[in-house]
Enzyme design. Sequence first.
Site, short mmCIF file in Angstrom:
data_model
loop_
_atom_site.label_atom_id
_atom_site.label_comp_id
_atom_site.label_asym_id
_atom_site.label_seq_id
_atom_site.Cartn_x
_atom_site.Cartn_y
_atom_site.Cartn_z
N GLU A 26 0.82 -1.21 0.00
CA GLU A 26 0.00 0.00 0.00
C GLU A 26 0.85 1.26 0.00
OE1 GLU A 26 -4.33 -0.93 1.61
OE2 GLU A 26 -2.91 -0.57 3.23
N CYS A 81 3.28 8.64 0.95
CA CYS A 81 3.69 7.72 2.02
C CYS A 81 3.89 6.34 1.41
CB CYS A 81 2.62 7.68 3.11
SG CYS A 81 3.00 6.53 4.45
N CYS A 139 4.90 -6.10 8.18
CA CYS A 139 5.84 -5.49 9.13
C CYS A 139 6.16 -6.48 10.25
CB CYS A 139 5.25 -4.21 9.72
SG CYS A 139 6.42 -3.31 10.78
N CYS A 146 3.82 -3.68 16.64
CA CYS A 146 3.27 -2.64 17.51
C CYS A 146 1.79 -2.94 17.75
CB CYS A 146 3.44 -1.26 16.88
SG CYS A 146 5.17 -0.75 16.70
N CYS A 195 -1.14 -0.90 15.83
CA CYS A 195 -1.00 -0.72 14.38
C CYS A 195 -1.61 -1.90 13.63
CB CYS A 195 0.48 -0.57 14.03
SG CYS A 195 0.80 -0.38 12.26
N GLU A 231 9.30 -1.74 8.54
CA GLU A 231 10.31 -1.07 9.33
C GLU A 231 11.49 -0.76 8.40
OE1 GLU A 231 12.79 0.66 11.09
OE2 GLU A 231 11.43 0.12 12.74
N SER A 267 10.81 6.50 9.06
CA SER A 267 10.38 6.35 10.45
C SER A 267 10.80 4.97 10.95
CB SER A 267 8.86 6.50 10.55
OG SER A 267 8.42 6.23 11.87
N SER A 289 9.81 6.51 16.29
CA SER A 289 8.52 6.22 16.91
C SER A 289 8.75 5.96 18.39
CB SER A 289 7.87 5.00 16.24
OG SER A 289 7.46 5.30 14.93
N LEU A 290 8.34 6.90 19.22
CA LEU A 290 8.59 6.81 20.66
C LEU A 290 7.43 6.09 21.35
CD1 LEU A 290 10.57 7.60 22.90
CD2 LEU A 290 9.36 9.79 23.08
N ASN A 291 6.27 6.72 21.36
CA ASN A 291 5.00 6.10 21.73
C ASN A 291 4.83 5.71 23.20
OD1 ASN A 291 4.31 6.23 18.99
ND2 ASN A 291 5.34 4.29 18.60
N CYS A 317 -2.31 6.88 9.43
CA CYS A 317 -1.16 6.26 10.07
C CYS A 317 -1.59 5.07 10.92
CB CYS A 317 -0.45 7.31 10.92
SG CYS A 317 1.04 6.70 11.73
#
Length: 336
Positions: free
Chosen positions: A83, A96, A103, A107, A110, A155, A186, A209-211, A327
Site C-alpha cells: 500500500e 507515504c 511489518c 506494535c 497498528c 520497518e 520512520s 517512533s517513541l509512543n 497512520c
Amino acid sequence: MELSELRQALPAGEPAYRAAQVYRAIYHQKVDDLVQISSLPARVRNELATSAEVGLPRLDRRFESVDGTRRYLLGLSDGRTVETVLMPEGERDTVCVSSQVGCPVDCKFCMTALMGLERSLTAGEIVGQILFVARDNGLLAENKRFNVVMMGMGEPLLNLPNVLKATRILCDPEGVGMSERRITISTSGIIPRIEELGKAEVRPKLAISLNASTEEARQELMPITRKWHLKDLMEACRAYPLRPWEKLTFEYVLLGGVNDTDADARRVVKLLANLNCKVNLIALNPGPGIPYETPAPERVTAFQEIVRRFAPCFVRKPRGLDIFAACGQLKRNNAN
C-alpha cells in the site's frame, strides 16, 4: 538499478554513455516503456525491451477519501501487494510509501502489525511506488515538489540497504532529482541501524517512533523494543550526526488512558532534553483488531501544551480515515 548496474545490464559492446541515457530516461524523464527512450538507437531499444522492463507496480485498487487522500493497493511482480498513500495538502503533497510487505515490529496499536512480515521490498519497488503515484497525480512536472515519507508498511531500518539505494536514486540530480530534505523514514528504534544510517553519504531525515514515556510501557506497546532499550535509544539519538538544517523527529501515538497523561508528557520532555528535535503527536487512528481507544481532543491538547514548552510539538491531522489510509491503518483492506 543505479548507473553502475545499468552499465552491466546493457547489451555487450555498447558505449558507457548509453547507461547514462537509460538511467536519465527512466528516473529523470520518467518513461514507463524502454522503447520510448528516443536517445537510444532503435536496435538497442528493441534489445532492451525484450530483455528488461521498467518495473513499475500495477494498480490493483485505488481508494478515494472525502478529504482528497488516495490509498493505492499496488501489485508487485511476485503477486504480492503493498500500500502507498497520497496526501495532497495545498502546495505540499506527500507520498507515504512502504518499505516491506507487512511489518515484523508487532506494535500493538497498528493494523499493519497484524499482517506480520512477508518480505522486504527492493529499491526498485520502493522507487516504483513513488513514480507510480506521482505519475497518477501529475506530480512529475519539473517545478512540482512533493515529500516522501517511508512510513507505510514495514520497518525501513530492517531493509536499510534497499532504502538507502532507493534514496540515492531519488536524490540523484540525474535520477528523480529530489532533495534529501523532502524524504523522511520512520523507525521503531533499531539502534545499530540508526548508527549505520548516520554514516550514509546520502540519507533521508530520521523520525523515531517513541509512543511511550517509560521502558515498561514501550516494551508492552512495541515488543521489538525489548531488544533495544529506551535509554540506549536516547543515547543513539544524541550521537546521531544531524546536518546543519536537520532536526530529529519523534512520533508519539496517543492511546486513550494508556500513554496520554500529563505525567507521560513530562517524562517525554525529560527524555528529549538537550536534543535538537521536534515532536509529532498522533491521536490513535482506530481499526479492527486494535484494542485501544482514541483519546479525547482535550487530552491531546493538554499533552501538546506540556511538550511544546520545551520543544516544537505538532498534532498530526489524520488523513484518509474513511478509507483506512491513516497512520497505522495500512493492512491491504479492500473496504473504503
